[in-house]
Motif scaffolding. Structure first.
Motif, PDB file in Angstrom:
ATOM      1  N   ASP A 257       0.837  -1.198   0.000  1.00  0.00           N
ATOM      2  CA  ASP A 257       0.000   0.000   0.000  1.00  0.00           C
ATOM      3  C   ASP A 257       0.874   1.250   0.000  1.00  0.00           C
ATOM      4  O   ASP A 257       0.589   2.227  -0.702  1.00  0.00           O
ATOM      5  CB  ASP A 257      -0.910  -0.010   1.230  1.00  0.00           C
ATOM      6  N   CYS A 258       1.942   1.226   0.775  1.00  0.00           N
ATOM      7  CA  CYS A 258       2.872   2.351   0.844  1.00  0.00           C
ATOM      8  C   CYS A 258       3.554   2.558  -0.508  1.00  0.00           C
ATOM      9  O   CYS A 258       3.671   3.689  -0.989  1.00  0.00           O
ATOM     10  CB  CYS A 258       3.919   2.105   1.927  1.00  0.00           C
ATOM     11  N   ALA A 259       4.007   1.471  -1.120  1.00  0.00           N
ATOM     12  CA  ALA A 259       4.679   1.563  -2.418  1.00  0.00           C
ATOM     13  C   ALA A 259       3.748   2.145  -3.476  1.00  0.00           C
ATOM     14  O   ALA A 259       4.148   3.015  -4.273  1.00  0.00           O
ATOM     15  CB  ALA A 259       5.169   0.183  -2.849  1.00  0.00           C
ATOM     16  N   LYS A 260       2.499   1.691  -3.486  1.00  0.00           N
ATOM     17  CA  LYS A 260       1.529   2.216  -4.455  1.00  0.00           C
ATOM     18  C   LYS A 260       1.242   3.689  -4.212  1.00  0.00           C
ATOM     19  O   LYS A 260       1.128   4.467  -5.162  1.00  0.00           O
ATOM     20  CB  LYS A 260       0.225   1.400  -4.377  1.00  0.00           C
ATOM     21  N   TYR A 261       1.131   4.074  -2.935  1.00  0.00           N
ATOM     22  CA  TYR A 261       0.843   5.464  -2.596  1.00  0.00           C
ATOM     23  C   TYR A 261       1.988   6.382  -3.037  1.00  0.00           C
ATOM     24  O   TYR A 261       1.758   7.436  -3.653  1.00  0.00           O
ATOM     25  CB  TYR A 261       0.623   5.593  -1.094  1.00  0.00           C
ATOM     26  N   VAL A 262       3.213   5.971  -2.730  1.00  0.00           N
ATOM     27  CA  VAL A 262       4.378   6.784  -3.109  1.00  0.00           C
ATOM     28  C   VAL A 262       4.468   6.908  -4.623  1.00  0.00           C
ATOM     29  O   VAL A 262       4.697   8.000  -5.160  1.00  0.00           O
ATOM     30  CB  VAL A 262       5.678   6.178  -2.538  1.00  0.00           C
ATOM     31  N   TYR A 263       4.264   5.806  -5.335  1.00  0.00           N
ATOM     32  CA  TYR A 263       4.341   5.823  -6.799  1.00  0.00           C
ATOM     33  C   TYR A 263       3.237   6.696  -7.402  1.00  0.00           C
ATOM     34  O   TYR A 263       3.472   7.478  -8.323  1.00  0.00           O
ATOM     35  CB  TYR A 263       4.231   4.398  -7.334  1.00  0.00           C
ATOM     36  N   ARG A 264       2.030   6.569  -6.848  1.00  0.00           N
ATOM     37  CA  ARG A 264       0.897   7.302  -7.384  1.00  0.00           C
ATOM     38  C   ARG A 264       1.006   8.812  -7.142  1.00  0.00           C
ATOM     39  O   ARG A 264       0.650   9.615  -7.998  1.00  0.00           O
ATOM     40  CB  ARG A 264      -0.401   6.762  -6.760  1.00  0.00           C
ATOM     41  N   THR A 265       1.499   9.200  -5.982  1.00  0.00           N
ATOM     42  CA  THR A 265       1.530  10.627  -5.617  1.00  0.00           C
ATOM     43  C   THR A 265       2.836  11.337  -5.957  1.00  0.00           C
ATOM     44  O   THR A 265       2.848  12.549  -6.165  1.00  0.00           O
ATOM     45  CB  THR A 265       1.262  10.800  -4.109  1.00  0.00           C
ATOM     46  N   GLU A 266       3.950  10.557  -6.020  1.00  0.00           N
ATOM     47  CA  GLU A 266       5.243  11.206  -6.236  1.00  0.00           C
ATOM     48  C   GLU A 266       6.022  10.669  -7.434  1.00  0.00           C
ATOM     49  O   GLU A 266       7.051  11.236  -7.811  1.00  0.00           O
ATOM     50  CB  GLU A 266       6.103  11.066  -4.972  1.00  0.00           C
ATOM     51  N   GLY A 267       5.550   9.565  -8.003  1.00  0.00           N
ATOM     52  CA  GLY A 267       6.226   9.001  -9.160  1.00  0.00           C
ATOM     53  C   GLY A 267       7.381   8.090  -8.772  1.00  0.00           C
ATOM     54  O   GLY A 267       7.791   8.016  -7.610  1.00  0.00           O
ATOM     55  N   VAL A 268       7.946   7.403  -9.755  1.00  0.00           N
ATOM     56  CA  VAL A 268       9.012   6.436  -9.519  1.00  0.00           C
ATOM     57  C   VAL A 268      10.281   7.116  -8.999  1.00  0.00           C
ATOM     58  O   VAL A 268      11.088   6.503  -8.288  1.00  0.00           O
ATOM     59  CB  VAL A 268       9.311   5.649 -10.809  1.00  0.00           C
ATOM     60  N   SER A 269      10.458   8.400  -9.313  1.00  0.00           N
ATOM     61  CA  SER A 269      11.677   9.107  -8.880  1.00  0.00           C
ATOM     62  C   SER A 269      11.768   9.194  -7.355  1.00  0.00           C
ATOM     63  O   SER A 269      12.865   9.316  -6.805  1.00  0.00           O
ATOM     64  CB  SER A 269      11.726  10.510  -9.479  1.00  0.00           C
ATOM     65  N   ALA A 270      10.617   9.127  -6.665  1.00  0.00           N
ATOM     66  CA  ALA A 270      10.618   9.212  -5.200  1.00  0.00           C
ATOM     67  C   ALA A 270      11.394   8.053  -4.570  1.00  0.00           C
ATOM     68  O   ALA A 270      11.942   8.193  -3.475  1.00  0.00           O
ATOM     69  CB  ALA A 270       9.185   9.217  -4.666  1.00  0.00           C
TER      70      ALA A 270
END
Length: 310
Positions: A162-175
């Motif tokens: 869930d955390c990985a999806k949230y970070v990817y969705r809101t900040e992109g792969v660069s995060a």
């Protein structure tokens, strides 16, 4: 035959990585060491992360390892001390397999396995190369781990996925890699210092370089604590970059790199801010590094012994 094998074990230079110690076995030993290292002291690492967060909310200030652990256990449940550990377990095995495989390969090429001779340059170079390779694999898992370690993370993420999806969705792969250069600025000198200190201490304590659990444990602990203390400033900036997406402060959310992070940290907390969490960092690193080296060397000795007797 058994006597012949025993004699060969006595004559064998344990550090020299013989042909019968395969790359796969070396990686398995490294994976076991990595998981053992990270899980043993995880609760203290969680406190370190919370202590390093810049400009925390009034209810999220942590100033003591023991009080912090009691506070998490009472407010979030005892399992809150291990929140995010699943990310470490998934990432640490493969990352440490790459880490130790690279370390042994580079050290062998540079002649660092010759018995009775100390090779500080080979040890430091091997450690630096090992961490560059392993951090490329581990960095995304470390980002997830630190996001889940911060105060009130349960309200944002249910699990590592869930955390990985949230970070990817809101900040992109660069995060997942914005902190990679900063991570390397910390882990390359950390690993070089650690390996240099480890090889120096273990060679002094055990000049024959035979398998000796006491030497590996003691040398690992001292080397890890020494390197951790000296590289704490970079670790503080790394935490800032890896947790910036969870901050409400616009200036923190927009930190773009190591130099920008250092500037903001100095403006907000002064020189002392660069050593936030140094005590739990050293407290975590000394036993975890001792465990890591002990587990790795024990696994290595086990494989070599079994291969010689087969």
């Amino acid at each position: 035959m058994a006597r012949q094998n025993a004699d060969s074990m006595e004559d064998y230079d344990y550090e020299a990585l013989p042909p019968n110690f395969s790359l796969l076995q070396n990686m398995a030993a490294g994976a076991f060491a990595g998981i053992a290292e990270h899980t043993a002291m995880y609760p203290v690492d969680a406190i370190k992360t919370r202590m390093q967060v810049l400009n925390p909310a009034p209810g999220a200030v942590y100033d003591s390892v023991w009080r912090g652990m009691m506070r998490i256990a009472s407010g979030e449940g005892i399992l809150g001390l291990w929140r995010g550990m699943s990310s470490v377990i998934v990432g640490a095995g493969p990352a440490h397999a790459v880490y130790f495989a690279t370390y042994e390969a580079v050290k062998q090429v540079m002649g660092g396995n010759k018995a009775g001779v100390h090779h500080p340059l080979a040890a430091a170079t091997s450690g630096a190369c090992a961490t560059i390779a392993s951090d490329a694999l581990m960095n995304p898992f470390d980002v997830i781990k630190q996001r889940m370690q911060i105060h009130n993370s349960t309200k944002m993420y249910r699990s590592m996925f869930d955390c990985a999806k949230y970070v990817y969705r809101t900040e992109g792969v660069s995060a997942f890699y914005v902190s990679y250069p900063t991570t390397l600025s910390m882990t390359v000198p950390f690993t070089a210092l650690q390996f240099l200190a480890y090889e120096s201490i273990s060679t002094t304590m055990n000049p024959t370089k035979k398998y000796d659990p006491v030497t590996h444990c003691a040398a690992g602990a001292v080397a890890g604590g020494f390197a951790a203390a000296l590289t704490t400033p970079m670790d503080v900036v790394k935490t800032m970059l890896q947790t910036r997406g969870a901050a409400k402060d616009p200036e923190l959310r927009n930190v773009s790199g190591f130099a920008n992070g250092c500037k903001l940290l100095y403006a907000r907390a002064g020189v002392s801010g660069f050593f936030k969490g140094v005590k739990p960092r050293v407290l975590t690193t000394m036993p975890s590094t001792a465990i890591c080296w002990s587990a790795y060397e024990a696994s290595k000795a086990y494989f070599i012994r079994n291969n010689d007797l087969s």
